[in-house]
Motif scaffolding. Structure first.
Motif, PDB file in Angstrom:
ATOM      1  N   ARG A   1       0.822  -1.215   0.000  1.00 27.85           N
ATOM      2  CA  ARG A   1       0.000   0.000   0.000  1.00 27.85           C
ATOM      3  C   ARG A   1       0.850   1.257   0.000  1.00 27.85           C
ATOM      4  O   ARG A   1       0.501   2.256  -0.633  1.00 27.85           O
ATOM      5  CB  ARG A   1      -0.925  -0.002   1.235  1.00 27.85           C
TER       6      ARG A   1
ATOM      7  N   GLN B   1      -5.130  -9.986   1.872  1.00 24.20           N
ATOM      8  CA  GLN B   1      -5.722  -9.177   0.821  1.00 24.20           C
ATOM      9  C   GLN B   1      -5.744  -7.696   1.182  1.00 24.20           C
ATOM     10  O   GLN B   1      -5.887  -7.336   2.355  1.00 24.20           O
ATOM     11  CB  GLN B   1      -7.152  -9.662   0.547  1.00 24.20           C
ATOM     12  N   LEU B   2      -5.565  -6.868   0.168  1.00 22.31           N
ATOM     13  CA  LEU B   2      -5.609  -5.422   0.365  1.00 22.31           C
ATOM     14  C   LEU B   2      -7.043  -4.978   0.641  1.00 22.31           C
ATOM     15  O   LEU B   2      -8.002  -5.544   0.108  1.00 22.31           O
ATOM     16  CB  LEU B   2      -5.075  -4.706  -0.877  1.00 22.31           C
ATOM     17  N   LYS B   3      -7.179  -3.956   1.477  1.00 22.10           N
ATOM     18  CA  LYS B   3      -8.513  -3.451   1.802  1.00 22.10           C
ATOM     19  C   LYS B   3      -9.177  -2.844   0.572  1.00 22.10           C
ATOM     20  O   LYS B   3     -10.387  -2.961   0.389  1.00 22.10           O
ATOM     21  CB  LYS B   3      -8.408  -2.418   2.918  1.00 22.10           C
ATOM     22  N   ARG B   4      -8.375  -2.190  -0.255  1.00 21.55           N
ATOM     23  CA  ARG B   4      -8.895  -1.610  -1.490  1.00 21.55           C
ATOM     24  C   ARG B   4      -8.229  -2.317  -2.662  1.00 21.55           C
ATOM     25  O   ARG B   4      -7.024  -2.186  -2.881  1.00 21.55           O
ATOM     26  CB  ARG B   4      -8.619  -0.107  -1.559  1.00 21.55           C
ATOM     27  N   GLN B   5      -9.008  -3.059  -3.405  1.00 17.43           N
ATOM     28  CA  GLN B   5      -8.473  -3.804  -4.532  1.00 17.43           C
ATOM     29  C   GLN B   5      -8.277  -2.885  -5.741  1.00 17.43           C
ATOM     30  O   GLN B   5      -9.096  -1.996  -5.994  1.00 17.43           O
ATOM     31  CB  GLN B   5      -9.420  -4.939  -4.909  1.00 17.43           C
TER      32      GLN B   5
ATOM     33  N   THR C   1      -0.204 -10.539  -1.930  1.00 15.19           N
ATOM     34  CA  THR C   1      -1.534 -10.005  -1.629  1.00 15.19           C
ATOM     35  C   THR C   1      -2.578 -10.420  -2.658  1.00 15.19           C
ATOM     36  O   THR C   1      -3.760 -10.095  -2.515  1.00 15.19           O
ATOM     37  CB  THR C   1      -1.502  -8.476  -1.556  1.00 15.19           C
TER      38      THR C   1
END
Length: 501
Positions: A48, A113-117, A163
């Protein structure tokens, strides 16, 4: 009826593409299924932080500040330039051409996983391209800083697979694109190592391992002299290091030059100027340790760091250098000529230097330079003088010790410090000084125009100067005499310079 010819080429290509795609999917699933205990708290955050290149811009600022050298600043700038090219190519041309869908996240643990894909296409990885471009760009200028940045770049690239936002091939191709971008930038703007080795002709000087029989004078008032003095002591334990205040500098240099096999100097261009005069007068070679703010002479001769000079001292490698000369000198007709290693100037430039030096301790060098330029262009008037036998109104007269490789009236870089020539540039007087200086900057070297003239000369005469006309040489300011001659003392100085690696 003719029989059909089998199209084996496209079939084989389809099979190869299918096999590569299957392997890519398998590697992605293997990475998703594998347990990475140390990566969970690090890689998602690192991924991120690299969004929009923010991580690399911060790294560039850190390198420029922590490095405290021109090499470090160049490395940071090249890294950012390479990143910009790679990001533009990866995120516009490449992604728009391939349009590969992102991986399905079913196999990737939720904690990774990223919070915002990402919403863009998958191929290639823009993060990997930017990381590889920045690290490669930095390494092309500075191997040391490149080694520091490389693990971070590898981690960012790996985080994109970890991720689940990219397939391994996205990352590999993105990284290759980034490396290519860095080399493309180098093709347009060569690194320091690609440029011709500065200084000639090569000559030999005493080999002084460990600094034996070397006396190094340190000007306490110079920019980074205190830190560089400690480096000199550590690198050259046999050298005698003498620190002095500015008002003691000339006497200290004279004493040191009489009692050494080589004279060392740690300071800025003005300090090196005085040491060069003392070394030339006593016939001893000069070892320069850049310790000032700009260090133009040291960089032009091929010395950026203390270890560069130490390497030359250990091998005895040196070059001959011309000394610029103006007569009479700062002490008047009875005091002998003045000397300059870099530049001599009359007109607007000395006043610009005066204002810049007054304000730089308060607001910093670059803001002080901007302020000085604004003040000079708004308040100065052209001087009247007889230049080469003709009466002229001049905004500026500049004479460089050797030919500068940059367009316009301002100095750039020199590749030959023993060419026997003066780089003389004149900005003619008239209205609208700002526009005139801009036109001169665009006119090019060795050009003639209504506002600017540049010539290669061996000797210049200037007469009819009004009392109080400022004169600048190597950043120092004094008052010009009514009439003066500018010429050169060819190959008057021997300077230690390491052979290119």
């Amino acid at each position: 009826m003719a029989s059909a010819v089998p199209r084996s080429g496209p079939v084989r290509l389809d099979r190869l593409t299918g096999w590569l795609g299957a392997r890519d999917q398998a590697l992605f699933r293997s990475a998703a299924a594998r347990h990475w205990p140390a990566a969970a708290p690090v890689l998602p955050r690192l991924s991120r932080s690299a969004n929009h290149g923010l991580l690399w811009l911060g790294a560039a600022a850190g390198i420029a500040v922590a490095g405290r050298s021109t090499r470090a600043r160049r490395a940071a700038l090249r890294g950012v330039a390479s990143l910009a090219v790679a990001s533009a190519v990866a995120n516009t041309v490449a992604k728009g051409s391939v349009r590969r869908s992102r991986p399905i996240l079913d196999a990737v643990p939720v904690m990774r996983q990223l919070k915002r894909q990402p919403v863009t296409t998958s191929f290639p990885s823009g993060h990997a391209a930017s990381a590889a471009a920045f690290a490669t760009g930095v390494a092309l200028e500075s191997k040391g800083w490149g080694a520091v940045v490389a693990p971070l770049a590898i981690s960012v690239a790996a985080s994109r697979v970890y991720t689940g936002v990219h397939y391994p091939s996205d990352v590999v191709i993105g990284a290759a694109l980034g490396v290519g971008a860095a080399f493309a930038v180098r093709g347009l703007v060569p690194t320091r190592d690609q440029l011709p080795a500065p200084g000639r002709p090569h000559t030999e000087a005493p080999v002084l391992p460990g600094g034996q029989d070397l006396v190094v004078v340190v000007n306490r008032a110079s920019g980074s002299a205190a830190a560089k003095s400690a480096l000199v002591r550590d690198a050259l334990p046999l050298a005698e290091v003498v620190e002095c205040d500015p008002d003691e500098l000339v006497a200290t240099l004279e004493k040191a030059a009489q009692n050494c096999r080589a004279l060392g100097i740690c300071g800025g261009d003005g300090t090196v100027n005085r040491a060069a005069v003392a070394a030339a007068r006593h016939g001893v070679p000069l070892a320069v340790f850049p310790g000032g703010t700009l260090n133009h002479f040291a960089y032009d001769v091929g010395i950026e760091e203390v270890h560069d000079t130490c390497r030359a001292l250990a091998s005895g490698d040196a070059v001959k250098v011309d000394l610029g000369r103006f007569t009479p000198g700062p002490d008047g007709p009875g005091g002998g000529p003045g000397h300059f290693l870099n530049t001599f100037s009359l007109g607007s430039y000395p006043e610009l230097v005066r204002i810049r030096e007054r304000w730089s301790p308060k607001i910093g060098g670059w803001p002080a330079g901007v302020l000085a330029a604004a003040r000079v262009l708004s308040s100065q008037r052209p001087l009247r003088a007889e230049f080469q036998g003709e009466q002229r109104a001049l905004w500026m007269l500049f004479a460089g010790n050797g030919m500068y490789q940059q367009m316009g009236p301002t100095p750039g870089r020199r590749f030959d410090l023993a060419d026997g020539l003066l780089d003389v540039r004149v900005v003619h007087g008239g209205r609208l000084p700002g526009l005139r200086l801009l036109a001169a900057a665009l006119a090019g070297p060795l050009s003639r125009s209504p506002v600017h003239a540049a010539q290669r000369l061996r000797r210049v005469r200037v007469a009819g100067l009004a009392p109080g006309t400022p004169l600048a040489f190597d950043g120092e300011i004094t008052e010009a005499p009514e009439t003066l001659w500018i010429d050169k003392d060819d190959e008057a100085l021997t300077v230690y310079r390491p052979m290119p690696l």
